[in-house]
Design a protein around this motif. Structure first.
Motif, PDB file in Angstrom:
ATOM      1  N   ALA A 170       8.761 -15.789  -5.954  1.00  0.00           N
ATOM      2  CA  ALA A 170       9.413 -16.194  -4.526  1.00  0.00           C
ATOM      3  C   ALA A 170       8.324 -17.343  -4.033  1.00  0.00           C
ATOM      4  O   ALA A 170       7.230 -17.208  -4.049  1.00  0.00           O
ATOM      5  CB  ALA A 170       9.376 -14.838  -3.544  1.00  0.00           C
ATOM      6  N   GLY A 171       8.924 -18.259  -3.423  1.00  0.00           N
ATOM      7  CA  GLY A 171       8.259 -19.283  -2.911  1.00  0.00           C
ATOM      8  C   GLY A 171       8.101 -19.461  -1.564  1.00  0.00           C
ATOM      9  O   GLY A 171       8.581 -18.690  -0.732  1.00  0.00           O
ATOM     10  N   LEU A 217       5.923  -9.143   2.315  1.00  0.00           N
ATOM     11  CA  LEU A 217       6.221 -10.454   2.091  1.00  0.00           C
ATOM     12  C   LEU A 217       6.424 -10.718   0.580  1.00  0.00           C
ATOM     13  O   LEU A 217       7.095 -11.403  -0.057  1.00  0.00           O
ATOM     14  CB  LEU A 217       5.318 -11.474   2.723  1.00  0.00           C
ATOM     15  CG  LEU A 217       5.577 -11.426   4.051  1.00  0.00           C
ATOM     16  CD1 LEU A 217       4.243 -12.517   4.612  1.00  0.00           C
ATOM     17  CD2 LEU A 217       6.705 -12.324   4.626  1.00  0.00           C
ATOM     18  N   ARG A 218       5.344 -10.162  -0.135  1.00  0.00           N
ATOM     19  CA  ARG A 218       5.159 -10.418  -1.470  1.00  0.00           C
ATOM     20  C   ARG A 218       6.252  -9.649  -2.475  1.00  0.00           C
ATOM     21  O   ARG A 218       6.937 -10.107  -2.948  1.00  0.00           O
ATOM     22  CB  ARG A 218       3.816  -9.821  -2.138  1.00  0.00           C
ATOM     23  CG  ARG A 218       3.440 -10.023  -3.389  1.00  0.00           C
ATOM     24  CD  ARG A 218       2.140  -9.200  -3.875  1.00  0.00           C
ATOM     25  NE  ARG A 218       2.408  -7.818  -3.794  1.00  0.00           N
ATOM     26  CZ  ARG A 218       1.179  -7.000  -3.668  1.00  0.00           C
ATOM     27  NH1 ARG A 218       0.299  -7.359  -3.526  1.00  0.00           N
ATOM     28  NH2 ARG A 218       1.630  -5.688  -3.458  1.00  0.00           N
ATOM     29  N   ASP A 219       6.446  -8.325  -1.918  1.00  0.00           N
ATOM     30  CA  ASP A 219       7.492  -7.685  -2.501  1.00  0.00           C
ATOM     31  C   ASP A 219       8.813  -7.738  -2.182  1.00  0.00           C
ATOM     32  O   ASP A 219       9.599  -7.274  -3.179  1.00  0.00           O
ATOM     33  CB  ASP A 219       7.045  -6.124  -2.567  1.00  0.00           C
ATOM     34  CG  ASP A 219       5.500  -5.929  -3.031  1.00  0.00           C
ATOM     35  OD1 ASP A 219       5.014  -6.773  -3.760  1.00  0.00           O
ATOM     36  OD2 ASP A 219       5.007  -4.968  -2.708  1.00  0.00           O
ATOM     37  N   HIS A 220       9.451  -8.042  -1.083  1.00  0.00           N
ATOM     38  CA  HIS A 220      10.660  -7.780  -0.763  1.00  0.00           C
ATOM     39  C   HIS A 220      11.552  -9.030  -0.278  1.00  0.00           C
ATOM     40  O   HIS A 220      12.476  -8.904   0.325  1.00  0.00           O
ATOM     41  CB  HIS A 220      10.490  -6.706   0.604  1.00  0.00           C
ATOM     42  CG  HIS A 220       9.970  -5.370   0.131  1.00  0.00           C
ATOM     43  ND1 HIS A 220       9.015  -4.757   1.005  1.00  0.00           N
ATOM     44  CD2 HIS A 220      10.005  -4.606  -0.759  1.00  0.00           C
ATOM     45  CE1 HIS A 220       8.662  -3.753   0.339  1.00  0.00           C
ATOM     46  NE2 HIS A 220       9.321  -3.556  -0.759  1.00  0.00           N
ATOM     47  N   TYR A 221      11.087 -10.115  -0.635  1.00  0.00           N
ATOM     48  CA  TYR A 221      11.455 -11.429  -0.146  1.00  0.00           C
ATOM     49  C   TYR A 221      11.858 -12.320  -1.349  1.00  0.00           C
ATOM     50  O   TYR A 221      10.999 -12.372  -2.375  1.00  0.00           O
ATOM     51  CB  TYR A 221      10.905 -12.202   0.954  1.00  0.00           C
ATOM     52  CG  TYR A 221      10.898 -11.237   2.259  1.00  0.00           C
ATOM     53  CD1 TYR A 221      12.186 -11.460   3.108  1.00  0.00           C
ATOM     54  CD2 TYR A 221       9.996 -10.411   2.443  1.00  0.00           C
ATOM     55  CE1 TYR A 221      12.283 -10.646   4.097  1.00  0.00           C
ATOM     56  CE2 TYR A 221      10.083  -9.416   3.637  1.00  0.00           C
ATOM     57  CZ  TYR A 221      11.392  -9.473   4.408  1.00  0.00           C
ATOM     58  OH  TYR A 221      11.436  -8.507   5.320  1.00  0.00           O
ATOM     59  N   ASP A 222      13.013 -13.184  -1.197  1.00  0.00           N
ATOM     60  CA  ASP A 222      13.145 -14.133  -2.183  1.00  0.00           C
ATOM     61  C   ASP A 222      12.356 -15.586  -1.895  1.00  0.00           C
ATOM     62  O   ASP A 222      12.248 -16.405  -2.894  1.00  0.00           O
ATOM     63  CB  ASP A 222      14.624 -14.450  -2.469  1.00  0.00           C
ATOM     64  CG  ASP A 222      15.295 -13.060  -2.888  1.00  0.00           C
ATOM     65  OD1 ASP A 222      14.986 -12.774  -3.968  1.00  0.00           O
ATOM     66  OD2 ASP A 222      16.106 -12.457  -1.989  1.00  0.00           O
ATOM     67  N   ALA A 223      12.027 -15.633  -0.669  1.00  0.00           N
ATOM     68  CA  ALA A 223      11.405 -16.868  -0.142  1.00  0.00           C
ATOM     69  C   ALA A 223      10.872 -16.685   1.232  1.00  0.00           C
ATOM     70  O   ALA A 223      11.384 -15.821   2.119  1.00  0.00           O
ATOM     71  CB  ALA A 223      12.468 -18.019  -0.132  1.00  0.00           C
ATOM     72  N   GLU A 274      -4.005  -9.432  19.204  1.00  0.00           N
ATOM     73  CA  GLU A 274      -4.348  -8.241  18.429  1.00  0.00           C
ATOM     74  C   GLU A 274      -5.594  -8.304  17.586  1.00  0.00           C
ATOM     75  O   GLU A 274      -5.891  -7.407  16.840  1.00  0.00           O
ATOM     76  CB  GLU A 274      -3.162  -7.796  17.636  1.00  0.00           C
ATOM     77  CG  GLU A 274      -2.041  -7.432  18.594  1.00  0.00           C
ATOM     78  CD  GLU A 274      -0.728  -7.199  17.674  1.00  0.00           C
ATOM     79  OE1 GLU A 274      -0.622  -6.946  16.574  1.00  0.00           O
ATOM     80  OE2 GLU A 274       0.308  -7.366  18.335  1.00  0.00           O
ATOM     81  N   GLY A 275      -5.899  -9.724  17.333  1.00  0.00           N
ATOM     82  CA  GLY A 275      -7.093  -9.851  16.499  1.00  0.00           C
ATOM     83  C   GLY A 275      -6.593  -9.713  15.118  1.00  0.00           C
ATOM     84  O   GLY A 275      -7.415  -9.744  14.127  1.00  0.00           O
ATOM     85  N   VAL A 276      -5.615  -9.856  14.610  1.00  0.00           N
ATOM     86  CA  VAL A 276      -5.116  -9.897  13.226  1.00  0.00           C
ATOM     87  C   VAL A 276      -4.328 -11.082  12.988  1.00  0.00           C
ATOM     88  O   VAL A 276      -3.490 -11.530  13.577  1.00  0.00           O
ATOM     89  CB  VAL A 276      -4.222  -8.569  12.725  1.00  0.00           C
ATOM     90  CG1 VAL A 276      -4.877  -7.198  12.897  1.00  0.00           C
ATOM     91  CG2 VAL A 276      -2.813  -8.418  13.570  1.00  0.00           C
ATOM     92  N   SER A 277      -4.579 -11.594  11.491  1.00  0.00           N
ATOM     93  CA  SER A 277      -3.962 -12.575  11.149  1.00  0.00           C
ATOM     94  C   SER A 277      -2.658 -12.505  10.208  1.00  0.00           C
ATOM     95  O   SER A 277      -1.432 -12.417  10.621  1.00  0.00           O
ATOM     96  CB  SER A 277      -4.840 -13.597  10.405  1.00  0.00           C
ATOM     97  OG  SER A 277      -5.455 -12.762   9.628  1.00  0.00           O
ATOM     98  N   LEU A 278      -2.974 -12.024   8.810  1.00  0.00           N
ATOM     99  CA  LEU A 278      -1.944 -11.082   7.970  1.00  0.00           C
ATOM    100  C   LEU A 278      -2.604  -9.964   7.597  1.00  0.00           C
ATOM    101  O   LEU A 278      -3.099  -9.965   6.547  1.00  0.00           O
ATOM    102  CB  LEU A 278      -2.158 -12.363   6.886  1.00  0.00           C
ATOM    103  CG  LEU A 278      -1.049 -12.178   5.739  1.00  0.00           C
ATOM    104  CD1 LEU A 278       0.400 -12.242   6.252  1.00  0.00           C
ATOM    105  CD2 LEU A 278      -1.111 -13.183   4.449  1.00  0.00           C
ATOM    106  N   PRO A 279      -2.051  -9.034   8.071  1.00  0.00           N
ATOM    107  CA  PRO A 279      -2.515  -7.675   7.594  1.00  0.00           C
ATOM    108  C   PRO A 279      -2.107  -7.262   6.279  1.00  0.00           C
ATOM    109  O   PRO A 279      -0.850  -7.757   5.713  1.00  0.00           O
ATOM    110  CB  PRO A 279      -1.784  -6.764   8.791  1.00  0.00           C
ATOM    111  CG  PRO A 279      -1.278  -7.525   9.851  1.00  0.00           C
ATOM    112  CD  PRO A 279      -1.176  -9.057   9.354  1.00  0.00           C
ATOM    113  N   ASP A 280      -2.748  -6.485   5.580  1.00  0.00           N
ATOM    114  CA  ASP A 280      -2.244  -5.878   4.057  1.00  0.00           C
ATOM    115  C   ASP A 280      -0.929  -5.599   3.889  1.00  0.00           C
ATOM    116  O   ASP A 280      -0.147  -6.179   3.155  1.00  0.00           O
ATOM    117  CB  ASP A 280      -3.393  -5.255   3.401  1.00  0.00           C
ATOM    118  CG  ASP A 280      -4.629  -5.587   3.056  1.00  0.00           C
ATOM    119  OD1 ASP A 280      -4.678  -7.305   2.980  1.00  0.00           O
ATOM    120  OD2 ASP A 280      -5.534  -5.321   2.961  1.00  0.00           O
TER     121      ASP A 280
END
Ligand code: NAD
Ligand code: IPM
Ligand code: MN
Length: 358
Positions: free
Chosen positions: A277-278, A69-75, A57-63
């Motif tokens: 979160a780490g 990942l940043r907002d909804h996970y503990d790790a 798909e040509g995408v790595s880490l879409p915004d």
């Protein structure tokens, strides 16, 4: 430090590329067994990120994925990224270094512990001698990607990668190393640098180290040039409790240190920032030649899972996983890199069985 505020803990799993998928699957099986045994609620959500997706798909880490990942996970629990089909490992750069930098996970904590006496290549060294942790600066140094090329492809080509050290960045990693030592009752912190050559960047490390160590008179501190530190790690590993170092030197010293206790198949790591979160991943990569054959050692990823649980505050469960790996090794239940005969899945199952048996 426990960044999680309530259970269940939400864990984002990024299995990634190559052996990453195999070791992540084995390690999640172990974590699920530990959750049952210790009454933890772990909610795993798997993310399809890596070379396949990038090539497709040509995408790595879409915004939106980054924000999720940043907002909804503990790790975040990551296998490995790297695929020979992707030029320049662009996707791995975006995902792995992207998460470390964008989440500001400034501590790359890489513990080094001998779990079985036969696993060290160092003559006469024991588990007491081989037990230390590397605090690798994780957001600056040569990893910032600042630089460029000029006249590329010509005989006059110039290529530059800049090394960046900031006062704030250097101080927080050095302080984290001393805090870790004090918190764990460890007596010694050693900084590894090259201030004799990198007079500006590592001159700053030297000045900050002198200032910070004055606040920790209870802890013995010393500095070694990084080349000598590499030698001393082999000669006298027992002299180290906590090593604090810059991003690139931490990368090199952590592979060397891993081999002192059995190799990359046993080396866990966490990318952390207290209160956040780490991102937890083994020190090893995607090992393309081993991929898809059920031969990779899952213990590094399993020990990484233990490190993640400890960070989240489930110390007993983390310790039980480490103990189960220790017992598996003692019973010769290991993959072929350690001289065993088990495959990835069977080695994971051996640890799971020990945890489930209590
Ligand atoms: P690697 O760690 O994948 O492999 C180095 C050596 O260690 C190889 O001989 C490999 O067979 C062995 N090895 C590694 N993990 C093992 C395991 N679990 N069990 C048994 N043997 C194991 O490093 P590399 O070959 O330099 O890199 C391969 C790819 O991985 C590259 O694209 C690299 O950029 C990437 N990489 C990713 C990460 C990460 O995702 N955190 C870390 C290091 C390298
Ligand atoms: C590691 C790896 C990474 C690093 C690579 C894959 C970017 O070697 O985690 O040690 O250099 O940090
Ligand atoms: Mn590395």
């Amino acid at each position: 430090m426990n960044p999680a505020t309530q259970r269940p803990w939400r864990i984002a799993v990024i299995p990634g590329d190559g052996i990453g998928t195999e070791v992540a699957t084995a390690a999640v099986g172990v974590l699920e067994a530990a959750a049952r045994a210790f009454g933890l609620e772990l909610d795993f959500v798997w993310f399809d990120l890596g070379a396949e997706k990038y090539l497709r798909e040509g995408v790595s880490l879409p915004d939106p994925v980054f924000e999720d990942l940043r907002d909804h996970y503990d790790a975040i629990f990551l296998g490995a990224l790297g695929d020979p089909r992707v030029p320049g490992q662009r996707h791995a750069h975006d995902i792995l270094l992207g998460l470390r930098m964008r989440l500001d996970l400034y501590i790359n904590q890489r513990p080094v512990k001998l779990l079985h006496p036969d696993l060290t290549p160092l003559k006469g060294k024991t588990a007491q001698d081989l037990d230390f942790v590397i605090f690798r600066e994780n957001t600056e140094g040569l990893y910032v990607g600042v630089g460029g090329t000029f006249k590329q492809g010509t005989p006059d080509e110039i290529a530059i990668n800049e090394m960046i050290s900031t006062r704030r960045g250097v101080e927080r990693i050095i302080r984290a190393a001393f805090e870790h030592a004090r918190g764990r009752g460890l007596k010694r912190v050693c900084m590894a640098d090259k201030a004799n050559v990198l007079t500006h960047a590592h001159g700053l490390w030297q000045r900050v180290f002198k200032e910070v160590r004055a606040e920790y008179p209870d802890i013995e501190s010393r500095h070694l040039y990084a080349d000598v530190a590499a030698m001393e790690l082999v000669r006298a590993p027992e002299d180290f409790d906590v090593i604090v170092t810059s991003n690139m030197f931490g990368d090199l010293l952590s592979d060397l240190a891993a081999q002192l206790v059995g190799g990359l198949g046993l080396a866990p790591s966490g990318n952390v920032h207290p209160g956040k979160a780490g991102l937890f991943e083994p020190v090893h990569g995607s090992a393309p030649p081993l991929a898809g054959q059920d031969v990779a050692n899952p213990f590094a990823m399993i020990l990484t899972g233990a490190q993640m649980l400890e960070w989240l505050g489930a110390e007993a469960a983390g310790a039980a996983i480490e103990e189960a790996v220790r017992q598996a090794l003692a019973a010769g239940e290991a993959t072929r890199d350690l001289g065993g005969t088990l495959g990835t899945r069977a080695a994971g199952a051996a640890v799971t069985a020990r945890i489930s048996a209590g």
